[in-house]
Design an enzyme around this catalytic site. Structure first.
Site, PDB file in Angstrom:
ATOM      1  N   ASP A 245      10.218   4.204  10.419  1.00 60.52           N
ATOM      2  CA  ASP A 245       9.609   4.524   9.125  1.00 60.52           C
ATOM      3  C   ASP A 245      10.426   5.605   8.426  1.00 60.52           C
ATOM      4  OD1 ASP A 245       7.937   5.369   7.004  1.00 60.52           O
ATOM      5  OD2 ASP A 245       6.141   4.805   8.129  1.00 60.52           O
TER       6      ASP A 245
ATOM      7  N   HIS B 105       7.901   1.125   8.008  1.00 61.70           N
ATOM      8  CA  HIS B 105       6.656   1.326   7.287  1.00 61.70           C
ATOM      9  C   HIS B 105       6.028  -0.034   6.950  1.00 61.70           C
ATOM     10  CE1 HIS B 105       4.053   4.105   5.130  1.00 61.70           C
ATOM     11  NE2 HIS B 105       3.974   3.222   4.159  1.00 61.70           N
TER      12      HIS B 105
ATOM     13  N   CYS C 257      -1.089   2.985   5.055  1.00 60.94           N
ATOM     14  CA  CYS C 257      -0.205   3.795   4.205  1.00 60.94           C
ATOM     15  C   CYS C 257      -1.014   4.915   3.542  1.00 60.94           C
ATOM     16  CB  CYS C 257       0.496   2.892   3.202  1.00 60.94           C
ATOM     17  SG  CYS C 257       1.759   3.723   2.225  1.00 60.94           S
TER      18      CYS C 257
END
Length: 303
Positions: A236, A271, A180
């Site tokens: 995502d 994600h 991330c």
């Protein structure tokens, strides 16, 4: 980092709902909080801790724990793990999510150590604040994460390499991976440092520029010094496939390290699909990505 980037990052981190998401969450939360002392940060509030999927890697046979090293007069805390009583080990920098160096990141280090690496995860937020003290993600993003200068992160990573080289690591065989927020930093370090290879897990590629974050991965393609493997989710919400495709096109016209970079998109993953302690975890994509990461590091001379 401007408001638009903060909003997109917040949206990408919102967990999916699951019928299992409440199961054992309190027990898992306690287990995680008793990890290495950095705490859960906002991870506990971002979604229930999934005790039934969280991976726990034992430290037997490893030298592992928290250390500090100095950069510019500041003692940077970090977690490290390595095979015990070994020398000249390949080194992998591990860059955390916005939640800091908590048990999940420590476990990633232990997994890498069991694969033969000296893995070190520096707390790149230490100067700005403690993610564990925040219970609102927006405040964590604006008061800590957005205030970390990219230049500071690069210097702290350089310091981690120096520490590793002085404590059993071979600084010439250097890789970096991040998740991330750490995925973006991985791309940046591949343009900055001496890494031979990088693996970026769903790191943001584009965004608004600020004095502290003057460039993003898409801007730094011409400066790439190490090939990067990008592992991204097709679902995502914060990093659309279109952004990945724009980056892929830029890489095609970049230097040798850029041309050697690759992307893998997992169509059904969102994600944070590697974060095994959260509802976003997708086992098949996470395991496939892990094996690809190890192969990538080996292919480019880190191991």
């Amino acid at each position: 980092m401007q408001y638009g980037d903060i909003r997109r990052d917040l949206e990408s981190m919102l967990p999916g709902r699951s019928a299992e998401e409440g199961k054992d969450s309190r027990r898992g939360m306690l287990r995680m909080a008793l990890g290495i002392g950095a705490g859960l940060g906002y991870a506990a509030a971002a979604g229930p801790v999934m005790a039934q999927t969280a991976i726990a890697t034992p430290a037997d046979g490893l030298a592992a724990g928290r250390i500090h090293y100095e950069v510019g007069g500041f003692a940077v805390p970090a977690y490290h793990a390595m095979p015990d009583k070994k020398a000249d080990l390949p080194v992998v920098l591990v860059v955390s999510e916005i939640f800091g160096v908590h048990e999940y990141i420590a476990d990633v280090c232990r997994r890498l150590a069991r694969a033969g690496y000296l893995a070190i995860a520096p707390d790149l937020f230490a100067r700005q604040g403690d993610p564990a003290s925040y219970t609102e993600m927006a405040r964590l993003m604006s008061e800590v994460v957005a205030r970390v200068p990219d230049a500071q992160a690069m210097a702290d990573l350089d310091g981690a390499v120096q520490w590793a080289a002085a404590h059993g690591g071979d600084g010439a065989r250097l890789g970096i991976t991040g998740f991330c927020w750490g995925g973006r930093i991985t791309w940046l370090y591949a343009a900055h440092g001496a890494a031979r290879a990088g693996v970026a897990w769903y790191g943001r590629l584009e965004g608004e520029k600020t004095a502290l974050q003057p460039a993003h991965p898409v801007d730094l393609v011409p400066q790439l010094k190490a090939p990067v493997l990008g592992l991204y989710g097709g679902q995502d919400g914060g990093i659309p496939v279109a952004s990945v495709e724009r980056m892929r096109e830029r890489l095609r016209h970049g230097p040798a390290a850029a041309k050697a970079s690759e992307f893998v998109i997992y169509p059904e993953a969102g994600h944070a699909f590697h974060a095994d302690y959260r509802p976003s975890y997708r086992e098949q994509a996470a395991q496939d990505g892990w094996q690809r990461m190890l192969a990538w590091l080996h292919r480019h001379g880190v191991s």
